[in-house]
Design a protein around this motif. Structure first.
Motif, PDB file in Angstrom:
ATOM      1  N   ALA A 265      40.422  43.323  40.609  1.00 35.31           N
ATOM      2  CA  ALA A 265      40.018  43.193  42.169  1.00 35.31           C
ATOM      3  C   ALA A 265      40.157  43.728  42.764  1.00 35.31           C
ATOM      4  O   ALA A 265      40.105  44.569  44.004  1.00 35.31           O
ATOM      5  CB  ALA A 265      40.266  41.826  42.486  1.00 35.31           C
ATOM      6  N   ALA A 266      41.981  44.174  42.928  1.00 35.51           N
ATOM      7  CA  ALA A 266      42.684  45.361  43.554  1.00 35.51           C
ATOM      8  C   ALA A 266      42.458  46.719  43.395  1.00 35.51           C
ATOM      9  O   ALA A 266      42.299  46.650  43.582  1.00 35.51           O
ATOM     10  CB  ALA A 266      44.279  44.919  43.725  1.00 35.51           C
TER      11      ALA A 266
ATOM     12  N   HIS B 142      38.896  47.511  44.639  1.00 38.46           N
ATOM     13  CA  HIS B 142      39.377  47.554  46.127  1.00 38.46           C
ATOM     14  C   HIS B 142      39.246  49.175  46.578  1.00 38.46           C
ATOM     15  O   HIS B 142      38.965  49.133  46.791  1.00 38.46           O
ATOM     16  CB  HIS B 142      40.256  46.543  46.500  1.00 38.46           C
ATOM     17  CG  HIS B 142      40.287  46.890  47.617  1.00 38.46           C
ATOM     18  ND1 HIS B 142      40.045  45.537  48.616  1.00 38.46           N
ATOM     19  CD2 HIS B 142      41.146  47.584  48.692  1.00 38.46           C
ATOM     20  CE1 HIS B 142      39.964  46.042  50.098  1.00 38.46           C
ATOM     21  NE2 HIS B 142      40.778  46.885  49.948  1.00 38.46           N
ATOM     22  N   VAL B 143      40.542  49.883  45.381  1.00 35.36           N
ATOM     23  CA  VAL B 143      40.893  51.140  45.785  1.00 35.36           C
ATOM     24  C   VAL B 143      39.247  51.837  45.233  1.00 35.36           C
ATOM     25  O   VAL B 143      39.200  52.651  45.808  1.00 35.36           O
ATOM     26  CB  VAL B 143      42.574  51.163  45.109  1.00 35.36           C
ATOM     27  CG1 VAL B 143      42.659  52.684  45.856  1.00 35.36           C
ATOM     28  CG2 VAL B 143      43.425  50.481  45.935  1.00 35.36           C
TER      29      VAL B 143
ATOM     30  N   ALA C  68      36.949  51.461  45.339  1.00 37.33           N
ATOM     31  CA  ALA C  68      35.916  51.705  46.235  1.00 37.33           C
ATOM     32  C   ALA C  68      35.884  51.861  47.047  1.00 37.33           C
ATOM     33  O   ALA C  68      35.201  52.207  48.581  1.00 37.33           O
ATOM     34  CB  ALA C  68      35.014  49.940  46.287  1.00 37.33           C
TER      35      ALA C  68
ATOM     36  N   LEU D  60      37.760  50.972  49.697  1.00 33.64           N
ATOM     37  CA  LEU D  60      38.097  50.238  50.995  1.00 33.64           C
ATOM     38  C   LEU D  60      38.844  50.232  51.874  1.00 33.64           C
ATOM     39  O   LEU D  60      40.028  50.817  50.773  1.00 33.64           O
ATOM     40  CB  LEU D  60      37.446  48.482  50.197  1.00 33.64           C
ATOM     41  CG  LEU D  60      36.818  48.330  49.636  1.00 33.64           C
ATOM     42  CD1 LEU D  60      36.413  46.960  49.225  1.00 33.64           C
ATOM     43  CD2 LEU D  60      35.130  48.525  50.927  1.00 33.64           C
TER      44      LEU D  60
ATOM     45  N   THR E  54      45.264  47.487  52.327  1.00 32.96           N
ATOM     46  CA  THR E  54      45.855  46.566  53.153  1.00 32.96           C
ATOM     47  C   THR E  54      47.353  46.138  51.877  1.00 32.96           C
ATOM     48  O   THR E  54      47.402  46.692  51.163  1.00 32.96           O
ATOM     49  CB  THR E  54      44.733  44.612  53.056  1.00 32.96           C
ATOM     50  OG1 THR E  54      44.758  44.916  51.798  1.00 32.96           O
ATOM     51  CG2 THR E  54      43.920  45.441  53.338  1.00 32.96           C
TER      52      THR E  54
ATOM     53  N   VAL F 152      46.408  44.126  49.117  1.00 36.29           N
ATOM     54  CA  VAL F 152      46.306  45.046  47.799  1.00 36.29           C
ATOM     55  C   VAL F 152      47.494  45.515  47.614  1.00 36.29           C
ATOM     56  O   VAL F 152      47.589  45.965  46.202  1.00 36.29           O
ATOM     57  CB  VAL F 152      44.981  45.884  47.679  1.00 36.29           C
ATOM     58  CG1 VAL F 152      44.779  46.748  46.991  1.00 36.29           C
ATOM     59  CG2 VAL F 152      44.044  45.043  48.326  1.00 36.29           C
TER      60      VAL F 152
ATOM     61  N   GLU G  46      43.462  49.436  56.276  1.00 39.55           N
ATOM     62  CA  GLU G  46      43.185  48.211  57.522  1.00 39.55           C
ATOM     63  C   GLU G  46      44.369  49.029  58.927  1.00 39.55           C
ATOM     64  O   GLU G  46      44.457  49.080  58.346  1.00 39.55           O
ATOM     65  CB  GLU G  46      43.771  46.568  56.801  1.00 39.55           C
ATOM     66  CG  GLU G  46      44.003  45.549  57.099  1.00 39.55           C
ATOM     67  CD  GLU G  46      44.848  44.709  57.044  1.00 39.55           C
ATOM     68  OE1 GLU G  46      43.296  43.353  56.653  1.00 39.55           O
ATOM     69  OE2 GLU G  46      45.307  44.531  56.696  1.00 39.55           O
TER      70      GLU G  46
END
Length: 78
Positions: free
Chosen positions: A35-36, A39-40, A42, A44, A47, A50, A75
């Motif tokens: 998931a982390a 996240h990167v 993508a 996004l 945070t 992450v 973020e």
């Protein structure tokens, strides 16, 4: 081999995060949270959660400063 080179576009349809997690485990012997990494991948906003998920020993402020240099979205600073 494809005569038109369409195989070169396969990377656009691959699960890049999953591929990187496999690579990290096989080459660097480190298990990363899918998931982390996703996240990167993508792009996004980065945070602290992450950052810590990928590397618990990382200093979030340093990682954010490095990411800022390269134009990676962050973020909102607190």
């Amino acid at each position: 081999m494809d005569p038109d080179g369409s195989w070169l576009l396969d990377v656009l349809f691959d699960d890049i995060a999953e591929q990187y997690c496999v690579y990290a485990e096989e080459v660097h012997e480190v298990v990363l949270p899918r998931a982390a990494v996703g996240h990167v991948a993508a792009f996004l906003p980065l945070t602290d959660a992450v950052i810590r998920a990928i590397n618990p020993a990382a200093v979030p402020g340093f990682v954010r400063a490095e990411a800022r240099k390269y134009g990676y979205p962050l973020e909102a600073d607190r």
